[in-house]
Design a protein around this motif. Structure first.
Motif, PDB file in Angstrom:
ATOM      1  N   ILE A 148      27.196  36.854  26.582  1.00  0.00           N
ATOM      2  CA  ILE A 148      26.249  36.242  25.641  1.00  0.00           C
ATOM      3  C   ILE A 148      24.879  36.866  25.816  1.00  0.00           C
ATOM      4  N   SER A 149      24.227  37.169  24.719  1.00  0.00           N
ATOM      5  CA  SER A 149      22.921  37.833  24.758  1.00  0.00           C
ATOM      6  C   SER A 149      21.801  36.806  24.869  1.00  0.00           C
ATOM      7  N   GLY A 150      20.606  37.290  25.205  1.00  0.00           N
ATOM      8  CA  GLY A 150      19.436  36.432  25.289  1.00  0.00           C
ATOM      9  C   GLY A 150      19.426  35.575  26.543  1.00  0.00           C
ATOM     10  N   LYS A 151      18.626  34.511  26.527  1.00  0.00           N
ATOM     11  CA  LYS A 151      18.490  33.631  27.684  1.00  0.00           C
ATOM     12  C   LYS A 151      19.778  32.865  27.908  1.00  0.00           C
ATOM     13  N   THR A 152      20.263  32.880  29.157  1.00  0.00           N
ATOM     14  CA  THR A 152      21.480  32.144  29.511  1.00  0.00           C
ATOM     15  C   THR A 152      21.263  31.379  30.808  1.00  0.00           C
ATOM     16  N   SER A 153      22.226  30.552  31.138  1.00  0.00           N
ATOM     17  CA  SER A 153      22.191  29.823  32.415  1.00  0.00           C
ATOM     18  C   SER A 153      22.920  30.588  33.505  1.00  0.00           C
ATOM     19  N   GLY A 154      23.243  31.847  33.250  1.00  0.00           N
ATOM     20  CA  GLY A 154      23.911  32.671  34.245  1.00  0.00           C
ATOM     21  C   GLY A 154      25.328  32.196  34.498  1.00  0.00           C
ATOM     22  N   GLN A 155      25.674  32.064  35.770  1.00  0.00           N
ATOM     23  CA  GLN A 155      27.019  31.640  36.152  1.00  0.00           C
ATOM     24  C   GLN A 155      27.210  30.124  36.070  1.00  0.00           C
ATOM     25  N   VAL A 156      26.130  29.389  35.862  1.00  0.00           N
ATOM     26  CA  VAL A 156      26.210  27.938  35.741  1.00  0.00           C
ATOM     27  C   VAL A 156      26.743  27.595  34.356  1.00  0.00           C
ATOM     28  N   ARG A 157      27.888  26.909  34.329  1.00  0.00           N
ATOM     29  CA  ARG A 157      28.522  26.572  33.050  1.00  0.00           C
ATOM     30  C   ARG A 157      28.306  25.084  32.766  1.00  0.00           C
ATOM     31  N   SER A 158      27.580  24.791  31.710  1.00  0.00           N
ATOM     32  CA  SER A 158      27.265  23.405  31.381  1.00  0.00           C
ATOM     33  C   SER A 158      27.575  23.135  29.916  1.00  0.00           C
ATOM     34  N   ASP A 159      27.299  21.913  29.487  1.00  0.00           N
ATOM     35  CA  ASP A 159      27.498  21.525  28.090  1.00  0.00           C
ATOM     36  C   ASP A 159      26.329  21.938  27.205  1.00  0.00           C
ATOM     37  N   GLY A 160      25.398  22.711  27.740  1.00  0.00           N
ATOM     38  CA  GLY A 160      24.301  23.215  26.940  1.00  0.00           C
ATOM     39  C   GLY A 160      23.034  22.382  27.081  1.00  0.00           C
ATOM     40  N   PRO A 161      22.025  22.733  26.268  1.00  0.00           N
ATOM     41  CA  PRO A 161      22.145  23.642  25.120  1.00  0.00           C
ATOM     42  C   PRO A 161      22.041  25.132  25.430  1.00  0.00           C
TER      43      PRO A 161
END
Length: 212
Positions: A148-161
């Protein structure tokens, strides 16, 4: 119980595969799509989507189409997050007979983010074989191979946003890389309104986790 035409089901990996392997993967997905299209016209009418709590009966259906790109840039909202995805056990181990049954359903929870502050949560949804779009879903091979491009939470997988770096969880990879998994993931994308021809729109759908 209604069965669909038998299909060869072999695991495959996109990264580093030879051209012939890629073509084999595409052929397999094409065959699965054609089988579904042929068999659905002959299948008995399935139980209603409402009774099954189907994704098709929720605002998740075509949610991404509510905000399409008008300037070539990908919209940030809405977003769809799939979590606690439950897969038929025999699709995971590939010990089943190589058929797609009308009773084959995935079940999951989901979050629909309208914007950074507003979200809707859905529990115990389903998507069953008779509801799958009659298409090959070839696009998912390319879609899943890029982070995924742009700002991400890295390896942390959450419900978002904020989306994670990877669209798909790493475990169990064996389902996500066989024809059943790829077909169901592609169908989920299509049904929430993802445009496979607009490939930069990659921040608005991810699968958080697969329920063990």
């Amino acid at each position: 119980m209604k069965h669909y035409r038998s299909l060869l089901l072999l695991p495959f990996v996109l990264t580093g595969c030879a051209t012939t392997d890629m073509q084999g993967a595409l052929d397999s997905l094409n065959g699965l799509g054609q089988s579904i299209g042929t068999s659905l016209s002959q299948a008995a009418t399935p139980e209603s989507a409402a009774n099954r709590n189907s994704l098709l009966g929720t605002p998740l259906h075509n949610a991404l189409r509510q905000n399409l790109s008008t300037d070539g840039r990908a919209p940030e909202w809405p977003k769809v997050v799939i979590s606690n995805l439950q897969i038929p056990a025999d699709q995971m181990t590939l010990t089943r007979s190589l058929t797609l049954k009308a009773s084959d359903c995935i079940r999951f929870d989901a979050v629909l983010w309208h914007d950074a502050k507003r979200s809707e949560r859905f529990s115990n949804l389903s998507l069953c074989a008779p509801e799958l779009p009659k298409q090959s879903n070839n696009f998912v091979l390319t879609w899943k191979s890029f982070s995924i491009s742009g700002k991400t939470s890295g390896q942390v997988r959450s419900d978002g946003p904020t989306p994670p770096y990877s669209k798909l969880p790493g475990d169990p990879e064996r389902w996500l890389m066989n024809q059943f998994g790829l077909y169901y993931v592609g169908s989920l994308l299509t049904l929430v309104g993802y445009d496979p021809n607009f490939t930069v729109d990659d921040r608005r759908f991810w699968i958080r986790n697969i329920k063990g």
